[in-house]
Design a protein around this motif. Structure first.
Motif, PDB file in Angstrom:
ATOM      1  N   ASP A   1       3.468  -6.675 -17.286  1.00 40.16           N
ATOM      2  CA  ASP A   1       2.637  -6.248 -18.419  1.00 40.16           C
ATOM      3  C   ASP A   1       1.163  -6.534 -18.156  1.00 40.16           C
ATOM      4  N   GLN A   2       0.876  -7.670 -17.533  1.00 38.96           N
ATOM      5  CA  GLN A   2      -0.517  -7.998 -17.224  1.00 38.96           C
ATOM      6  C   GLN A   2      -1.083  -7.073 -16.153  1.00 38.96           C
ATOM      7  N   VAL A   3      -0.234  -6.670 -15.199  1.00 37.18           N
ATOM      8  CA  VAL A   3      -0.690  -5.710 -14.188  1.00 37.18           C
ATOM      9  C   VAL A   3      -1.095  -4.402 -14.857  1.00 37.18           C
ATOM     10  N   LYS A   4      -0.273  -3.938 -15.787  1.00 38.59           N
ATOM     11  CA  LYS A   4      -0.599  -2.701 -16.517  1.00 38.59           C
ATOM     12  C   LYS A   4      -1.904  -2.844 -17.292  1.00 38.59           C
TER      13      LYS A   4
ATOM     14  N   ILE B   1       2.872   5.203  -1.614  1.00 35.76           N
ATOM     15  CA  ILE B   1       4.226   4.756  -1.978  1.00 35.76           C
ATOM     16  C   ILE B   1       5.264   5.391  -1.060  1.00 35.76           C
ATOM     17  N   ASP B   2       5.153   6.726  -0.863  1.00 38.04           N
ATOM     18  CA  ASP B   2       6.121   7.421  -0.006  1.00 38.04           C
ATOM     19  C   ASP B   2       5.832   7.168   1.465  1.00 38.04           C
ATOM     20  N   ARG B   3       4.556   7.197   1.836  1.00 36.88           N
ATOM     21  CA  ARG B   3       4.204   7.094   3.247  1.00 36.88           C
ATOM     22  C   ARG B   3       4.544   5.716   3.806  1.00 36.88           C
ATOM     23  N   LEU B   4       4.347   4.665   3.009  1.00 38.04           N
ATOM     24  CA  LEU B   4       4.606   3.302   3.485  1.00 38.04           C
ATOM     25  C   LEU B   4       5.955   2.778   3.034  1.00 38.04           C
ATOM     26  N   ASN B   5       6.695   3.613   2.255  1.00 35.24           N
ATOM     27  CA  ASN B   5       8.021   3.202   1.772  1.00 35.24           C
ATOM     28  C   ASN B   5       7.951   1.874   1.019  1.00 35.24           C
ATOM     29  N   LEU B   6       6.987   1.771   0.087  1.00 38.45           N
ATOM     30  CA  LEU B   6       6.811   0.541  -0.674  1.00 38.45           C
ATOM     31  C   LEU B   6       7.948   0.349  -1.675  1.00 38.45           C
ATOM     32  N   THR B   7       8.462  -0.861  -1.763  1.00 38.70           N
ATOM     33  CA  THR B   7       9.413  -1.203  -2.820  1.00 38.70           C
ATOM     34  C   THR B   7       8.643  -1.392  -4.121  1.00 38.70           C
ATOM     35  N   GLY B   8       9.377  -1.554  -5.208  1.00 35.99           N
ATOM     36  CA  GLY B   8       8.704  -1.820  -6.480  1.00 35.99           C
ATOM     37  C   GLY B   8       7.878  -3.085  -6.419  1.00 35.99           C
ATOM     38  N   ARG B   9       8.434  -4.141  -5.773  1.00 37.89           N
ATOM     39  CA  ARG B   9       7.687  -5.383  -5.636  1.00 37.89           C
ATOM     40  C   ARG B   9       6.466  -5.178  -4.743  1.00 37.89           C
ATOM     41  N   GLY B  10       6.639  -4.401  -3.665  1.00 40.34           N
ATOM     42  CA  GLY B  10       5.519  -4.132  -2.764  1.00 40.34           C
ATOM     43  C   GLY B  10       4.392  -3.394  -3.456  1.00 40.34           C
ATOM     44  N   TYR B  11       4.759  -2.459  -4.325  1.00 38.43           N
ATOM     45  CA  TYR B  11       3.753  -1.714  -5.096  1.00 38.43           C
ATOM     46  C   TYR B  11       2.952  -2.659  -5.982  1.00 38.43           C
ATOM     47  N   MET B  12       3.659  -3.560  -6.690  1.00 38.32           N
ATOM     48  CA  MET B  12       2.980  -4.502  -7.580  1.00 38.32           C
ATOM     49  C   MET B  12       2.121  -5.478  -6.783  1.00 38.32           C
ATOM     50  N   LYS B  13       2.614  -5.899  -5.605  1.00 35.66           N
ATOM     51  CA  LYS B  13       1.842  -6.810  -4.760  1.00 35.66           C
ATOM     52  C   LYS B  13       0.530  -6.158  -4.332  1.00 35.66           C
ATOM     53  N   ALA B  14       0.601  -4.884  -3.927  1.00 32.61           N
ATOM     54  CA  ALA B  14      -0.605  -4.178  -3.498  1.00 32.61           C
ATOM     55  C   ALA B  14      -1.622  -4.089  -4.635  1.00 32.61           C
ATOM     56  N   LEU B  15      -1.137  -3.833  -5.847  1.00 34.62           N
ATOM     57  CA  LEU B  15      -2.041  -3.761  -7.000  1.00 34.62           C
ATOM     58  C   LEU B  15      -2.699  -5.109  -7.278  1.00 34.62           C
ATOM     59  N   LYS B  16      -1.933  -6.192  -7.187  1.00 36.24           N
ATOM     60  CA  LYS B  16      -2.483  -7.524  -7.448  1.00 36.24           C
ATOM     61  C   LYS B  16      -3.545  -7.894  -6.415  1.00 36.24           C
TER      62      LYS B  16
END
Length: 508
Positions: free
Chosen positions: A439-442, A459-474
């Motif tokens: 929620d804080q990320v959003k 997301i598709d090119r690097l095959n990011l997981t959901g956790r990986g996506y959130m990590k990149a945003l943080k």
């Protein structure tokens, strides 16, 4: 005849109230201690007996019973020698003392009072219960004196305590100058200016310090991974007093405080050996003690040669990386220790160490390479925010020996980013970007349209997981904070993504 002396015990890193109840009755001579004590407490009988004899008193030839209440809680250590001795003296000789004093201390055979573990958390907990006066060993006096709104008296011997209560010895409460203690806060023996080259790795370390992001350093032996890791605490923000007390409580329970350094004023740097067991990392024992993970609280846990740790030890990191605490289960119950540490792991890229080394050829087969890197599980790797290759220093940089930015210069940028986060999360238990909830990320990771498009394509090119996506945003949020930007721009996303791209070893 019966009397009660107030004392305290330790459960995890929390203190609790203990009543040392002493009864002397007619009957066959006997000295027994009950109340769920450990072996050290049972041995208190001989220490108390000898200490009293050597200061001129004898145990009464009667039935002596000591009860440590509450009896359902496990008691450990040698905290109760002094209150037991005072209770016996009060009943057998009439020596009186106020019952509102909390008494802690181990007795040596000649009546000297030795320091004990866990005094700080006991004093903190009992202060909250309303107790204001504490009798402690001289070696623990400064440690206990850190607590506000209490009177702490430190003594070197049982005789001195008796003289104090009789009025023949004058003693003032211990005073600790906190400003003087904190003067050493920013004094370090190492500095980032000593690291030549390694510009990308130093940038990653800055981001890691600013947002408390776990980081992986990959490179051949001698590239400078350990050198970078040991300098990370020099660019982290100084501890607040509250954080220093949190850390000191842990070190007090572990028995790692010294008399001349009662408060931990620098962020811890823990570097366990590769043969460390999961219990050494997490903590354990019959009566659980904090492990390396908790001793690194608010500081750095550096695991060099990461794949060489046992699989069980590596997997034990999963809970604290997610929850910021570690729970140890034993027959007597479950105890949680705080574990908000910054994880720094370093590893060679392969078994021989030379994969990706521009100066030495790797002799590992593809199967050996894959087997070596697979020692670290995907879930653990996914919890690491930054992955950086550390190459050997270029010959030109080494020959020039030109100093880069100092730790003080980098720390200024880090502290500005940390202040932004403190303001952002001031009404939340979250302290750093790496600990943001979904929620804080959003709420706080607002991106420009270009940044959104870049992240979506990644997301598709690097095959990011959901956790990986959130990590990149943080991570992108931290990079933007270092630049003082409110919105995350495309170049922030691009830099964050490069720390998830494995340019030399796709399996990492």
């Amino acid at each position: 005849m019966f009397c009660r002396v107030k004392s305290g015990g330790i459960l995890g890193i929390e203190g609790f109230e203990v009543d040392v109840e002493v009864d002397i009755a007619n009957g066959l001579p006997q000295f027994s201690i009950v109340g769920l004590g450990d072996k050290a407490i049972n041995e208190a009988r001989e220490r108390v007996r000898s200490a009293l004899k050597n200061i001129g008193f004898q145990l009464p030839v009667k039935r002596i019973t000591v009860n440590l209440s509450p009896s359902h809680l496990k008691k450990q250590g040698t905290h109760y020698d002094l209150p037991i001795a005072l209770g016996i003296l009060k009943l057998s000789t009439g020596i009186d003392f106020p019952e509102n004093h909390v008494v802690l201390g181990e007795l040596s055979l000649d009546g000297k009072i030795n320091p004990v573990k866990g005094v700080l958390p006991i004093v903190l907990s009992l202060r909250d219960l309303g107790y204001k006066r504490f009798i402690v060993p001289e070696g623990n006096a400064k440690e206990a004196g850190l607590v506000k709104d209490v009177e702490v008296y430190g003594f070197e011997s049982l005789r001195d305590v008796l003289d104090f209560f009789s009025g023949s010895l004058s003693k003032k409460p211990v005073e600790v100058n906190l400003e003087e203690v904190f003067e050493q806060n920013l004094s370090f023996d190492v500095d980032f200016s000593e690291v030549y080259g390694q510009h990308q790795a130093k940038r990653a370390m800055e981001i890691s310090a600013a947002g408390f992001h776990p980081i992986l350093l990959v490179g051949p032996p001698g590239a400078g991974k350990s050198m970078l890791a040991k300098r990370l605490i020099t660019i982290m923000p100084p501890l607040t007093f509250e954080e220093a007390v949190e850390i000191t409580r842990i070190y007090s329970v572990a028995g790692l405080l010294s008399e001349d350094k009662p408060l931990i004023t620098k962020r811890p740097f823990r570097n366990p050996l590769t043969n460390a067991s999961d219990s050494a990392l997490v903590g354990g024992g019959t009566v659980p003690q904090p492990g390396e993970i908790s001793l690194a609280h608010r500081g750095v846990l550096f695991l060099d040669e990461f794949p060489e740790f046992s699989r069980k030890a590596i997997e034990s990191l999963r809970q604290p990386l997610e929850d910021g605490k570690v729970t140890v289960s034993r027959v007597g119950g479950r105890i949680s220790f705080p574990a908000e540490f910054l994880l720094v792991v370093a590893m060679n890229p392969c078994a021989c160490g030379n994969y990706g080394n521009p100066y030495k050829a790797c002799v590992c087969t593809p199967m050996q390479l894959k087997a070596y890197q697979s020692r670290i599980s995907g879930p653990i790797m996914d919890r690491i925010d930054l992955k950086v290759w550390v190459y050997p220093v270029e010959k030109e940089d080494l020959l020039k020996m030109s100093s880069g930015e100092s730790s003080a210069q980098i720390r200024q940028r880090v502290m500005r980013a940390v202040e932004i986060q403190r303001e952002r999360f001031k009404n939340s238990p979250t302290k750093y970007n790496s600990r943001m909830t979904n929620d804080q990320v959003k709420k706080y990771c607002e991106m420009t349209q270009e940044a959104k498009s870049l992240l979506q394509s990644a997301i598709d090119r690097l095959n990011l997981t959901g956790r990986g996506y959130m990590k990149a945003l943080k991570v992108a949020r931290t990079i933007a904070d270092l630049e003082g930007e409110e919105k995350i721009a495309s170049h922030h996303i691009a830099e964050a993504l490069q720390y998830r791209i494995n340019e030399k070893a796709p399996t990492l």
